[in-house]
Design a protein around this motif. Sequence first.
Motif, PDB file in Angstrom:
ATOM      1  N   CYS A 110       3.157  -1.301  10.031  1.00  0.00           N
ATOM      2  CA  CYS A 110       3.190   0.152  10.237  1.00  0.00           C
ATOM      3  C   CYS A 110       1.847   0.781   9.873  1.00  0.00           C
ATOM      4  O   CYS A 110       1.312   1.622  10.620  1.00  0.00           O
ATOM      5  N   ILE A 154      10.140   3.002   4.437  1.00  0.00           N
ATOM      6  CA  ILE A 154       8.835   3.445   4.928  1.00  0.00           C
ATOM      7  C   ILE A 154       8.424   4.761   4.271  1.00  0.00           C
ATOM      8  O   ILE A 154       7.277   4.927   3.842  1.00  0.00           O
ATOM      9  N   CYS A 204       9.648   2.159  14.232  1.00  0.00           N
ATOM     10  CA  CYS A 204       9.825   0.799  13.717  1.00  0.00           C
ATOM     11  C   CYS A 204      11.071   0.199  14.346  1.00  0.00           C
ATOM     12  O   CYS A 204      12.198   0.514  13.948  1.00  0.00           O
ATOM     13  N   MET A 228       5.913  -2.957   6.527  1.00  0.00           N
ATOM     14  CA  MET A 228       5.054  -1.874   6.054  1.00  0.00           C
ATOM     15  C   MET A 228       3.605  -2.132   6.411  1.00  0.00           C
ATOM     16  O   MET A 228       2.874  -1.207   6.805  1.00  0.00           O
TER      17      MET A 228
END
Length: 577
Positions: free
Chosen positions: A102, A234, A57, A99
Amino acid sequence: MILGAFERHMILSLRWRWPKGPHTLRIPRHPRLLTKHLYYTTMTTLKQGEFVGSLDCGTTSSRFIIFDKHADIVAQKQLEFPQYYPEPGWHEHDAEEIMDVCNTCIDEACKDLETAGWSKDSVKVIGITNQRETAVAWSRKTGKPLCRAIVWDDSRTKNVVAHYEHKLATTGLELDGSFRKGDEGIKALRKVTGLPISTYFSAIKLRWMINHHEEVRNAHEEDDLLFGTVESWIVYRLTGGLEGGLHISDVTNASRTLLLNLHTLKWDKTLLDFFDLRPSILPKIASSSEVYGHIKGGTLAGVPIGGLVGDQQGALVGNKCLKQGEAKCTYGTGAFLLFCTGPDIVESQHGLLSTVAYQDGPGSKPFYALEGSIAVAGSAIKWLRDSMYMVTSADQVNTLAASVPNTGGVYFVTAFSGLLAPYWDPGAAGLLIGLSSYTTPAHIARATLEANAFQTRAILESMKLDSKTDLKHLKVDGGMTNGDKVMEILADIGGFDVIRPEMRESTALGSALLAGSAIRLFGWDISKPETLAEVNTRGNKTFNPNMPETDREKRWQGWQRAVERSRGWEEGIDSDD
Protein backbone atom coordinates in the motif's frame (compact mmCIF):
# COMPACT_ATOMS: atom_id res chain seq x y z
CA MET A 1 36.19 21.14 -8.46
CA ILE A 2 36.07 24.79 -9.55
CA LEU A 3 32.61 26.03 -10.63
CA GLY A 4 32.19 28.08 -13.76
CA ALA A 5 30.45 31.46 -13.87
CA PHE A 6 27.18 29.95 -15.09
CA GLU A 7 27.06 27.43 -12.24
CA ARG A 8 27.82 30.11 -9.63
CA HIS A 9 25.10 32.33 -11.09
CA MET A 10 22.52 29.52 -10.95
CA ILE A 11 23.24 28.69 -7.30
CA LEU A 12 22.94 32.33 -6.28
CA SER A 13 19.73 32.75 -8.28
CA LEU A 14 18.04 29.98 -6.28
CA ARG A 15 17.55 32.48 -3.46
CA TRP A 16 14.65 33.98 -5.40
CA ARG A 17 13.80 31.28 -7.92
CA TRP A 18 13.04 28.47 -5.46
CA PRO A 19 9.23 28.27 -4.88
CA LYS A 20 7.92 28.31 -1.36
CA GLY A 21 6.36 25.15 0.03
CA PRO A 22 7.18 21.77 1.59
CA HIS A 23 9.49 20.48 -1.17
CA THR A 24 12.31 18.04 -0.56
CA LEU A 25 15.43 17.97 -2.76
CA ARG A 26 17.59 14.97 -3.48
CA ILE A 27 20.90 16.81 -4.01
CA PRO A 28 23.63 15.21 -6.16
CA ARG A 29 27.15 15.47 -4.73
CA HIS A 30 28.85 16.37 -8.02
CA PRO A 31 28.80 20.21 -8.34
CA ARG A 32 27.91 20.31 -12.04
CA LEU A 33 25.20 17.66 -11.55
CA LEU A 34 23.96 19.63 -8.55
CA THR A 35 23.65 22.79 -10.62
CA LYS A 36 21.97 21.00 -13.53
CA HIS A 37 19.54 19.27 -11.13
CA LEU A 38 18.59 22.53 -9.43
CA TYR A 39 18.22 24.35 -12.75
CA TYR A 40 15.76 21.90 -14.23
CA THR A 41 13.90 21.53 -10.94
CA THR A 42 13.41 25.25 -10.50
CA MET A 43 12.51 25.77 -14.16
CA THR A 44 9.68 23.21 -13.86
CA THR A 45 7.10 24.49 -11.39
CA LEU A 46 4.55 21.85 -10.47
CA LYS A 47 0.93 22.86 -10.84
CA GLN A 48 -1.47 22.92 -7.91
CA GLY A 49 -4.77 21.15 -8.45
CA GLU A 50 -7.51 19.37 -6.55
CA PHE A 51 -7.66 15.59 -6.61
CA VAL A 52 -8.93 12.77 -4.44
CA GLY A 53 -7.03 9.53 -3.83
CA SER A 54 -8.32 6.02 -3.25
CA LEU A 55 -6.34 3.21 -1.66
CA ASP A 56 -7.99 0.02 -2.89
CA CYS A 57 -6.76 -3.11 -1.11
CA GLY A 58 -8.20 -6.15 -2.86
CA THR A 59 -7.67 -9.87 -2.43
CA THR A 60 -4.55 -10.22 -4.58
CA SER A 61 -3.29 -6.67 -5.05
CA SER A 62 -3.44 -3.11 -3.79
CA ARG A 63 -3.59 0.06 -5.84
CA PHE A 64 -3.65 3.78 -5.29
CA ILE A 65 -5.69 5.75 -7.80
CA ILE A 66 -5.85 9.54 -8.02
CA PHE A 67 -9.09 10.90 -9.54
CA ASP A 68 -10.14 14.34 -10.72
CA LYS A 69 -13.64 15.76 -10.25
CA HIS A 70 -14.97 13.88 -13.29
CA ALA A 71 -13.56 10.53 -12.06
CA ASP A 72 -10.90 10.59 -14.75
CA ILE A 73 -7.75 8.83 -13.53
CA VAL A 74 -4.81 11.23 -13.22
CA ALA A 75 -2.29 8.72 -11.83
CA GLN A 76 -2.31 5.19 -10.43
CA LYS A 77 -0.12 2.33 -9.27
CA GLN A 78 -1.08 -1.29 -8.64
CA LEU A 79 1.05 -4.07 -7.14
CA GLU A 80 0.30 -7.64 -6.16
CA PHE A 81 1.16 -9.08 -2.75
CA PRO A 82 1.88 -12.73 -1.83
CA GLN A 83 -0.89 -15.27 -1.32
CA TYR A 84 -0.40 -18.15 1.11
CA TYR A 85 -2.22 -21.50 0.89
CA PRO A 86 -0.69 -23.62 3.68
CA GLU A 87 -3.47 -26.26 3.66
CA PRO A 88 -6.35 -27.20 1.34
CA GLY A 89 -9.10 -24.60 1.75
CA TRP A 90 -6.79 -22.21 3.65
CA HIS A 91 -5.96 -18.74 2.31
CA GLU A 92 -3.75 -16.30 4.21
CA HIS A 93 -2.16 -12.86 3.86
CA ASP A 94 0.74 -11.22 5.68
CA ALA A 95 -0.64 -7.90 6.99
CA GLU A 96 2.83 -6.31 6.98
CA GLU A 97 3.27 -7.20 3.31
CA ILE A 98 -0.12 -5.66 2.53
CA MET A 99 0.95 -2.45 4.27
CA ASP A 100 4.29 -2.34 2.46
CA VAL A 101 2.55 -2.70 -0.90
CA CYS A 102 0.00 0.00 0.00
CA ASN A 103 2.78 2.46 0.90
CA THR A 104 4.66 1.70 -2.30
CA CYS A 105 1.53 2.22 -4.40
CA ILE A 106 0.95 5.62 -2.77
CA ASP A 107 4.58 6.66 -3.33
CA GLU A 108 4.70 5.53 -6.97
CA ALA A 109 1.32 7.01 -7.91
CA CYS A 110 2.36 10.35 -6.42
CA LYS A 111 5.60 10.24 -8.41
CA ASP A 112 3.56 9.70 -11.58
CA LEU A 113 1.34 12.61 -10.53
CA GLU A 114 4.38 14.87 -10.32
CA THR A 115 5.72 13.53 -13.61
CA ALA A 116 2.41 14.64 -15.11
CA GLY A 117 3.14 18.13 -13.80
CA TRP A 118 1.01 18.19 -10.63
CA SER A 119 2.19 18.68 -7.07
CA LYS A 120 1.43 15.83 -4.69
CA ASP A 121 -0.12 18.51 -2.47
CA SER A 122 -2.98 18.45 -5.00
CA VAL A 123 -4.25 15.28 -3.28
CA LYS A 124 -6.67 16.84 -0.80
CA VAL A 125 -8.16 13.73 0.82
CA ILE A 126 -8.04 9.95 0.43
CA GLY A 127 -10.52 7.13 0.86
CA ILE A 128 -9.80 3.49 1.63
CA THR A 129 -11.67 0.45 0.36
CA ASN A 130 -10.85 -3.15 1.14
CA GLN A 131 -11.56 -6.85 0.95
CA ARG A 132 -14.14 -7.04 3.69
CA GLU A 133 -14.26 -10.21 5.79
CA THR A 134 -10.50 -10.82 5.91
CA ALA A 135 -9.55 -10.89 9.61
CA VAL A 136 -6.40 -9.26 11.04
CA ALA A 137 -5.17 -9.67 14.64
CA TRP A 138 -2.36 -7.55 16.05
CA SER A 139 -0.83 -6.61 19.39
CA ARG A 140 -1.83 -3.46 21.24
CA LYS A 141 1.67 -3.33 22.83
CA THR A 142 3.85 -3.93 19.77
CA GLY A 143 1.60 -2.89 16.90
CA LYS A 144 2.66 -6.06 15.05
CA PRO A 145 0.43 -8.81 13.58
CA LEU A 146 0.13 -11.87 15.82
CA CYS A 147 -0.42 -14.28 12.93
CA ARG A 148 -1.23 -14.17 9.25
CA ALA A 149 -4.57 -12.70 8.28
CA ILE A 150 -7.29 -15.19 7.34
CA VAL A 151 -8.75 -14.21 3.95
CA TRP A 152 -12.48 -13.85 3.32
CA ASP A 153 -12.72 -16.97 1.10
CA ASP A 154 -10.82 -19.24 3.54
CA SER A 155 -12.93 -22.27 4.52
CA ARG A 156 -10.89 -23.78 7.39
CA THR A 157 -13.47 -22.67 9.97
CA LYS A 158 -16.14 -25.27 9.18
CA ASN A 159 -15.76 -26.89 12.59
CA VAL A 160 -16.09 -23.49 14.27
CA VAL A 161 -19.30 -22.93 12.31
CA ALA A 162 -20.58 -26.35 13.37
CA HIS A 163 -19.78 -25.55 17.02
CA TYR A 164 -21.74 -22.31 17.02
CA GLU A 165 -24.61 -23.81 15.08
CA HIS A 166 -24.82 -26.43 17.83
CA LYS A 167 -24.60 -23.72 20.48
CA LEU A 168 -27.39 -21.82 18.76
CA ALA A 169 -29.53 -24.96 18.71
CA THR A 170 -28.91 -25.99 22.34
CA THR A 171 -28.05 -22.87 24.36
CA GLY A 172 -29.51 -20.28 22.03
CA LEU A 173 -29.04 -16.55 21.61
CA GLU A 174 -30.25 -14.19 24.31
CA LEU A 175 -32.59 -11.56 22.91
CA ASP A 176 -34.90 -9.29 24.87
CA GLY A 177 -34.24 -11.19 28.10
CA SER A 178 -34.90 -14.71 26.79
CA PHE A 179 -32.88 -17.34 24.94
CA ARG A 180 -33.94 -18.21 21.38
CA LYS A 181 -32.94 -21.73 20.34
CA GLY A 182 -33.04 -23.74 17.14
CA ASP A 183 -34.90 -22.08 14.27
CA GLU A 184 -35.86 -19.22 16.57
CA GLY A 185 -32.19 -18.68 17.37
CA ILE A 186 -31.27 -18.63 13.68
CA LYS A 187 -34.00 -16.09 13.00
CA ALA A 188 -32.91 -13.98 15.98
CA LEU A 189 -29.30 -13.94 14.79
CA ARG A 190 -30.32 -12.91 11.29
CA LYS A 191 -32.65 -10.24 12.62
CA VAL A 192 -29.81 -8.64 14.60
CA THR A 193 -26.93 -9.07 12.13
CA GLY A 194 -28.56 -9.75 8.75
CA LEU A 195 -26.21 -12.73 8.42
CA PRO A 196 -26.12 -16.50 8.94
CA ILE A 197 -23.34 -18.30 10.78
CA SER A 198 -20.84 -19.07 8.01
CA THR A 199 -17.12 -19.50 7.34
CA TYR A 200 -17.44 -16.25 5.39
CA PHE A 201 -17.65 -13.77 8.27
CA SER A 202 -14.75 -12.40 10.27
CA ALA A 203 -15.88 -13.16 13.85
CA ILE A 204 -15.73 -16.86 12.95
CA LYS A 205 -12.19 -16.39 11.62
CA LEU A 206 -11.17 -14.49 14.75
CA ARG A 207 -12.55 -17.26 16.95
CA TRP A 208 -10.44 -19.79 14.99
CA MET A 209 -7.35 -17.63 15.54
CA ILE A 210 -7.96 -17.53 19.31
CA ASN A 211 -8.54 -21.28 19.40
CA HIS A 212 -5.50 -22.24 17.32
CA HIS A 213 -2.83 -19.53 17.70
CA GLU A 214 -1.33 -19.31 21.17
CA GLU A 215 -0.12 -15.74 20.55
CA VAL A 216 -3.64 -14.59 19.69
CA ARG A 217 -5.20 -16.51 22.59
CA ASN A 218 -2.74 -15.02 25.10
CA ALA A 219 -3.23 -11.53 23.69
CA HIS A 220 -7.01 -11.92 24.05
CA GLU A 221 -6.71 -13.11 27.64
CA GLU A 222 -4.24 -10.34 28.53
CA ASP A 223 -6.26 -7.63 26.77
CA ASP A 224 -3.40 -7.05 24.32
CA LEU A 225 -5.39 -8.02 21.22
CA LEU A 226 -6.60 -5.59 18.55
CA PHE A 227 -8.88 -7.03 15.89
CA GLY A 228 -10.04 -5.55 12.64
CA THR A 229 -10.70 -6.05 8.99
CA VAL A 230 -8.13 -4.80 6.48
CA GLU A 231 -9.25 -1.15 6.48
CA SER A 232 -8.83 -1.06 10.28
CA TRP A 233 -5.26 -2.28 9.97
CA ILE A 234 -4.38 0.18 7.19
CA VAL A 235 -5.86 3.18 9.01
CA TYR A 236 -4.06 2.14 12.21
CA ARG A 237 -0.74 2.12 10.38
CA LEU A 238 -1.29 5.24 8.25
CA THR A 239 -2.27 7.29 11.30
CA GLY A 240 0.80 6.35 13.32
CA GLY A 241 0.50 2.78 14.59
CA LEU A 242 1.91 2.71 18.11
CA GLU A 243 2.29 6.49 17.92
CA GLY A 244 -1.41 7.30 18.25
CA GLY A 245 -2.76 5.17 15.41
CA LEU A 246 -6.54 5.03 15.16
CA HIS A 247 -8.36 1.74 15.76
CA ILE A 248 -11.58 2.21 13.79
CA SER A 249 -13.87 0.45 11.34
CA ASP A 250 -16.68 1.82 9.24
CA VAL A 251 -20.24 0.51 9.38
CA THR A 252 -20.03 -1.38 6.07
CA ASN A 253 -17.07 -3.50 7.19
CA ALA A 254 -18.43 -3.86 10.72
CA SER A 255 -21.66 -5.23 9.29
CA ARG A 256 -19.70 -8.22 7.92
CA THR A 257 -18.35 -9.45 11.25
CA LEU A 258 -21.43 -11.14 12.84
CA LEU A 259 -20.92 -8.73 15.76
CA LEU A 260 -22.74 -5.56 14.65
CA ASN A 261 -26.38 -4.84 15.39
CA LEU A 262 -27.78 -3.58 12.07
CA HIS A 263 -30.47 -1.57 13.81
CA THR A 264 -28.30 0.31 16.32
CA LEU A 265 -25.03 0.28 14.32
CA LYS A 266 -23.22 -0.70 17.51
CA TRP A 267 -21.28 -3.75 18.60
CA ASP A 268 -23.84 -6.04 20.21
CA LYS A 269 -23.06 -7.33 23.72
CA THR A 270 -25.24 -10.42 23.18
CA LEU A 271 -23.18 -11.39 20.16
CA LEU A 272 -19.88 -10.76 21.93
CA ASP A 273 -21.04 -13.02 24.77
CA PHE A 274 -22.20 -15.66 22.30
CA PHE A 275 -18.77 -15.77 20.61
CA ASP A 276 -16.93 -15.22 23.93
CA LEU A 277 -15.04 -12.12 22.77
CA ARG A 278 -13.80 -9.12 24.77
CA PRO A 279 -15.34 -5.80 23.63
CA SER A 280 -11.97 -4.06 24.10
CA ILE A 281 -10.49 -5.85 21.08
CA LEU A 282 -12.95 -4.22 18.67
CA PRO A 283 -12.41 -0.99 16.72
CA LYS A 284 -14.51 2.12 17.19
CA ILE A 285 -17.35 2.24 14.66
CA ALA A 286 -17.45 5.23 12.29
CA SER A 287 -19.55 6.29 9.32
CA SER A 288 -18.41 5.74 5.73
CA SER A 289 -17.75 9.43 5.10
CA GLU A 290 -16.05 11.69 7.64
CA VAL A 291 -12.55 12.92 8.45
CA TYR A 292 -11.24 10.21 10.78
CA GLY A 293 -7.69 11.50 11.06
CA HIS A 294 -4.62 12.45 9.04
CA ILE A 295 -1.76 10.47 7.53
CA LYS A 296 1.40 10.58 9.64
CA GLY A 297 4.62 10.45 7.69
CA GLY A 298 5.36 9.39 4.14
CA THR A 299 4.52 10.95 0.81
CA LEU A 300 1.04 12.18 1.81
CA ALA A 301 1.80 13.27 5.38
CA GLY A 302 -0.94 15.50 6.71
CA VAL A 303 -3.57 14.48 4.14
CA PRO A 304 -6.93 13.60 5.74
CA ILE A 305 -8.51 10.17 5.48
CA GLY A 306 -12.17 10.87 4.71
CA GLY A 307 -13.77 7.68 3.41
CA LEU A 308 -13.86 4.05 4.55
CA VAL A 309 -15.98 1.44 2.83
CA GLY A 310 -15.95 -2.28 2.13
CA ASP A 311 -15.10 -2.99 -1.49
CA GLN A 312 -18.54 -4.14 -2.61
CA GLN A 313 -20.37 -1.28 -0.96
CA GLY A 314 -17.71 0.96 -2.49
CA ALA A 315 -18.63 -0.36 -5.93
CA LEU A 316 -22.31 0.31 -5.20
CA VAL A 317 -21.46 3.94 -4.43
CA GLY A 318 -19.01 4.14 -7.34
CA ASN A 319 -21.75 3.00 -9.71
CA LYS A 320 -23.97 5.71 -8.15
CA CYS A 321 -26.55 3.11 -7.09
CA LEU A 322 -27.60 5.39 -4.24
CA LYS A 323 -31.36 4.98 -4.49
CA GLN A 324 -33.70 2.16 -3.55
CA GLY A 325 -34.04 -0.43 -6.32
CA GLU A 326 -30.64 0.12 -8.00
CA ALA A 327 -28.21 -2.81 -8.22
CA LYS A 328 -24.65 -3.59 -9.26
CA CYS A 329 -22.46 -6.68 -9.45
CA THR A 330 -18.67 -6.64 -9.18
CA TYR A 331 -16.85 -9.54 -10.83
CA GLY A 332 -13.38 -9.97 -9.41
CA THR A 333 -11.87 -12.94 -7.57
CA GLY A 334 -15.42 -13.55 -6.37
CA ALA A 335 -18.62 -11.82 -7.46
CA PHE A 336 -20.83 -9.65 -5.29
CA LEU A 337 -24.28 -8.40 -6.16
CA LEU A 338 -25.77 -5.58 -4.07
CA PHE A 339 -29.31 -4.25 -4.35
CA CYS A 340 -29.93 -0.93 -2.58
CA THR A 341 -32.99 -1.06 -0.31
CA GLY A 342 -32.67 2.56 0.86
CA PRO A 343 -33.17 3.36 4.56
CA ASP A 344 -35.07 0.10 5.15
CA ILE A 345 -33.56 -3.19 6.35
CA VAL A 346 -35.07 -5.96 4.22
CA GLU A 347 -34.85 -9.31 5.98
CA SER A 348 -34.23 -11.89 3.30
CA GLN A 349 -36.32 -15.04 3.31
CA HIS A 350 -34.47 -16.53 0.35
CA GLY A 351 -30.81 -16.89 1.30
CA LEU A 352 -29.52 -13.35 0.86
CA LEU A 353 -27.70 -11.10 3.32
CA SER A 354 -28.92 -7.84 4.76
CA THR A 355 -26.03 -5.40 5.07
CA VAL A 356 -25.18 -1.73 5.45
CA ALA A 357 -24.76 -0.09 2.04
CA TYR A 358 -23.21 3.15 3.34
CA GLN A 359 -23.64 5.90 5.91
CA ASP A 360 -22.83 9.32 4.48
CA GLY A 361 -21.66 10.92 7.73
CA PRO A 362 -21.78 10.75 11.53
CA GLY A 363 -25.37 10.76 12.67
CA SER A 364 -26.75 10.33 9.15
CA LYS A 365 -29.35 7.66 8.53
CA PRO A 366 -27.69 4.60 6.99
CA PHE A 367 -28.74 3.05 3.72
CA TYR A 368 -28.99 -0.73 3.50
CA ALA A 369 -28.71 -3.39 0.82
CA LEU A 370 -29.50 -6.98 0.02
CA GLU A 371 -26.40 -8.87 -1.01
CA GLY A 372 -25.63 -12.12 -2.72
CA SER A 373 -22.04 -13.35 -2.92
CA ILE A 374 -20.34 -15.81 -5.26
CA ALA A 375 -17.12 -17.17 -3.80
CA VAL A 376 -15.54 -18.11 -7.14
CA ALA A 377 -15.78 -15.90 -10.23
CA GLY A 378 -12.52 -14.63 -11.73
CA SER A 379 -10.60 -17.15 -9.63
CA ALA A 380 -12.15 -19.92 -11.76
CA ILE A 381 -10.51 -18.37 -14.82
CA LYS A 382 -7.23 -18.20 -12.91
CA TRP A 383 -7.69 -21.91 -12.12
CA LEU A 384 -8.06 -22.71 -15.83
CA ARG A 385 -4.84 -20.79 -16.49
CA ASP A 386 -2.62 -21.70 -13.53
CA SER A 387 -3.79 -25.17 -12.53
CA MET A 388 -5.28 -26.72 -15.66
CA TYR A 389 -3.05 -24.94 -18.21
CA MET A 390 -5.94 -24.63 -20.66
CA VAL A 391 -4.97 -21.02 -21.46
CA THR A 392 -1.87 -18.92 -20.97
CA SER A 393 -3.70 -15.68 -20.13
CA ALA A 394 -7.07 -14.78 -18.65
CA ASP A 395 -8.04 -12.94 -21.85
CA GLN A 396 -7.81 -16.18 -23.82
CA VAL A 397 -10.74 -17.68 -21.89
CA ASN A 398 -13.17 -15.35 -23.67
CA THR A 399 -11.67 -16.21 -27.07
CA LEU A 400 -11.74 -19.94 -26.31
CA ALA A 401 -15.32 -19.80 -25.04
CA ALA A 402 -16.44 -17.85 -28.11
CA SER A 403 -15.10 -20.57 -30.42
CA VAL A 404 -18.05 -22.86 -29.61
CA PRO A 405 -21.79 -21.97 -29.72
CA ASN A 406 -22.58 -23.73 -26.41
CA THR A 407 -21.04 -25.91 -23.70
CA GLY A 408 -21.95 -29.19 -25.34
CA GLY A 409 -24.03 -30.12 -22.30
CA VAL A 410 -21.29 -29.36 -19.75
CA TYR A 411 -22.02 -27.58 -16.44
CA PHE A 412 -19.31 -26.37 -14.09
CA VAL A 413 -20.33 -25.74 -10.47
CA THR A 414 -17.35 -23.71 -9.25
CA ALA A 415 -17.80 -24.59 -5.56
CA PHE A 416 -14.08 -24.63 -4.73
CA SER A 417 -14.80 -23.55 -1.14
CA GLY A 418 -18.47 -24.40 -0.86
CA LEU A 419 -21.39 -22.32 -2.14
CA LEU A 420 -22.42 -18.94 -0.80
CA ALA A 421 -25.73 -17.14 -1.52
CA PRO A 422 -28.41 -18.26 -1.96
CA TYR A 423 -27.35 -21.87 -1.23
CA TRP A 424 -25.10 -21.42 1.85
CA ASP A 425 -23.61 -24.90 1.66
CA PRO A 426 -20.02 -25.12 2.97
CA GLY A 427 -19.99 -28.81 2.08
CA ALA A 428 -20.61 -28.31 -1.64
CA ALA A 429 -17.74 -29.34 -3.91
CA GLY A 430 -16.59 -28.21 -7.33
CA LEU A 431 -18.25 -30.25 -10.05
CA LEU A 432 -17.84 -30.67 -13.82
CA ILE A 433 -20.75 -32.70 -15.14
CA GLY A 434 -21.98 -33.57 -18.61
CA LEU A 435 -18.53 -34.49 -19.90
CA SER A 436 -18.26 -36.75 -22.94
CA SER A 437 -15.78 -37.63 -25.64
CA TYR A 438 -17.15 -34.59 -27.50
CA THR A 439 -16.00 -32.20 -24.74
CA THR A 440 -13.09 -29.88 -25.51
CA PRO A 441 -11.30 -27.19 -23.50
CA ALA A 442 -13.49 -24.65 -25.33
CA HIS A 443 -16.63 -26.23 -23.85
CA ILE A 444 -15.13 -26.13 -20.35
CA ALA A 445 -14.07 -22.50 -20.84
CA ARG A 446 -17.61 -21.58 -21.85
CA ALA A 447 -19.07 -23.56 -18.92
CA THR A 448 -16.79 -21.55 -16.61
CA LEU A 449 -18.24 -18.27 -17.87
CA GLU A 450 -21.76 -19.70 -17.68
CA ALA A 451 -21.22 -20.73 -14.04
CA ASN A 452 -20.73 -17.07 -13.21
CA ALA A 453 -23.95 -16.15 -15.03
CA PHE A 454 -26.03 -18.93 -13.46
CA GLN A 455 -24.95 -17.97 -9.93
CA THR A 456 -25.75 -14.32 -10.66
CA ARG A 457 -29.21 -15.33 -11.82
CA ALA A 458 -29.74 -17.44 -8.69
CA ILE A 459 -29.05 -14.40 -6.54
CA LEU A 460 -31.30 -12.15 -8.61
CA GLU A 461 -34.15 -14.67 -8.44
CA SER A 462 -33.93 -14.44 -4.64
CA MET A 463 -33.77 -10.65 -4.77
CA LYS A 464 -36.95 -10.54 -6.81
CA LEU A 465 -38.76 -12.56 -4.15
CA ASP A 466 -37.42 -10.51 -1.24
CA SER A 467 -37.79 -7.05 -2.75
CA LYS A 468 -40.87 -7.70 -4.90
CA THR A 469 -38.96 -5.94 -7.68
CA ASP A 470 -38.16 -7.28 -11.16
CA LEU A 471 -34.69 -5.96 -12.06
CA LYS A 472 -34.55 -4.54 -15.58
CA HIS A 473 -30.81 -4.00 -15.81
CA LEU A 474 -27.64 -4.75 -13.88
CA LYS A 475 -24.62 -2.45 -13.65
CA VAL A 476 -21.34 -4.34 -13.65
CA ASP A 477 -17.67 -3.69 -12.97
CA GLY A 478 -14.51 -5.58 -12.07
CA GLY A 479 -11.75 -7.23 -14.05
CA MET A 480 -13.87 -10.11 -15.32
CA THR A 481 -16.18 -7.69 -17.15
CA ASN A 482 -13.47 -6.69 -19.63
CA GLY A 483 -14.41 -9.55 -21.95
CA ASP A 484 -17.47 -9.04 -24.14
CA LYS A 485 -18.25 -12.75 -24.33
CA VAL A 486 -18.73 -13.15 -20.57
CA MET A 487 -21.09 -10.13 -20.63
CA GLU A 488 -23.09 -11.57 -23.53
CA ILE A 489 -23.45 -14.88 -21.70
CA LEU A 490 -24.54 -13.05 -18.53
CA ALA A 491 -27.27 -11.17 -20.41
CA ASP A 492 -28.47 -14.32 -22.19
CA ILE A 493 -28.69 -16.52 -19.11
CA GLY A 494 -29.99 -13.75 -16.86
CA GLY A 495 -32.58 -12.44 -19.29
CA PHE A 496 -31.80 -8.78 -18.42
CA ASP A 497 -29.71 -5.93 -19.83
CA VAL A 498 -26.14 -5.69 -18.59
CA ILE A 499 -24.67 -2.17 -18.42
CA ARG A 500 -20.88 -1.86 -18.39
CA PRO A 501 -19.36 1.61 -17.85
CA GLU A 502 -16.25 2.68 -19.72
CA MET A 503 -14.43 3.54 -16.47
CA ARG A 504 -14.82 0.41 -14.38
CA GLU A 505 -12.73 1.21 -11.28
CA SER A 506 -16.01 1.54 -9.38
CA THR A 507 -14.74 0.15 -6.07
CA ALA A 508 -11.94 2.72 -5.82
CA LEU A 509 -14.22 5.46 -7.10
CA GLY A 510 -16.76 4.70 -4.35
CA SER A 511 -14.24 5.34 -1.58
CA ALA A 512 -13.04 8.46 -3.42
CA LEU A 513 -16.61 9.81 -3.61
CA LEU A 514 -17.14 9.17 0.09
CA ALA A 515 -13.84 10.85 0.96
CA GLY A 516 -14.53 13.84 -1.26
CA SER A 517 -18.01 14.15 0.19
CA ALA A 518 -16.55 14.28 3.71
CA ILE A 519 -14.85 17.61 2.94
CA ARG A 520 -17.32 18.66 0.20
CA LEU A 521 -14.54 18.57 -2.38
CA PHE A 522 -15.92 19.56 -5.81
CA GLY A 523 -19.26 20.11 -4.08
CA TRP A 524 -19.79 16.35 -3.79
CA ASP A 525 -22.42 15.28 -1.28
CA ILE A 526 -23.38 11.59 -1.17
CA SER A 527 -26.73 12.51 0.41
CA LYS A 528 -27.50 14.55 -2.72
CA PRO A 529 -26.82 12.33 -5.76
CA GLU A 530 -27.40 15.27 -8.10
CA THR A 531 -24.05 16.72 -6.92
CA LEU A 532 -22.36 13.73 -8.61
CA ALA A 533 -23.94 14.41 -12.00
CA GLU A 534 -20.58 15.13 -13.66
CA VAL A 535 -18.87 12.05 -12.20
CA ASN A 536 -18.03 9.14 -14.54
CA THR A 537 -20.28 10.26 -17.38
CA ARG A 538 -18.39 8.55 -20.19
CA GLY A 539 -20.31 6.14 -22.36
CA ASN A 540 -21.72 2.82 -21.20
CA LYS A 541 -21.99 -0.35 -23.25
CA THR A 542 -25.21 -2.32 -22.91
CA PHE A 543 -25.47 -6.05 -23.58
CA ASN A 544 -28.99 -7.25 -24.38
CA PRO A 545 -30.24 -10.85 -24.01
CA ASN A 546 -30.58 -12.71 -27.33
CA MET A 547 -31.17 -16.28 -26.15
CA PRO A 548 -34.71 -17.62 -26.74
CA GLU A 549 -36.66 -17.93 -23.49
CA THR A 550 -37.18 -21.69 -23.92
CA ASP A 551 -33.42 -22.26 -24.25
CA ARG A 552 -32.76 -20.01 -21.26
CA GLU A 553 -35.13 -21.95 -19.02
CA LYS A 554 -33.81 -25.31 -20.20
CA ARG A 555 -30.25 -24.25 -19.34
CA TRP A 556 -31.44 -22.91 -15.97
CA GLN A 557 -33.08 -26.21 -15.06
CA GLY A 558 -29.87 -28.04 -16.00
CA TRP A 559 -27.84 -25.76 -13.74
CA GLN A 560 -30.12 -26.41 -10.78
CA ARG A 561 -29.72 -30.17 -11.25
CA ALA A 562 -25.93 -29.78 -11.36
CA VAL A 563 -25.93 -27.73 -8.14
CA GLU A 564 -27.95 -30.39 -6.32
CA ARG A 565 -25.36 -33.01 -7.27
CA SER A 566 -22.53 -30.85 -5.89
CA ARG A 567 -24.13 -30.18 -2.51
CA GLY A 568 -23.19 -31.86 0.76
CA TRP A 569 -20.22 -33.64 -0.81
CA GLU A 570 -17.74 -33.34 2.05
CA GLU A 571 -17.99 -36.08 4.64
CA GLY A 572 -19.76 -35.01 7.80
CA ILE A 573 -21.35 -31.94 6.20
CA ASP A 574 -25.10 -31.97 5.84
CA SER A 575 -26.24 -30.08 2.73
CA ASP A 576 -29.33 -28.87 4.60
CA ASP A 577 -27.26 -27.02 7.29
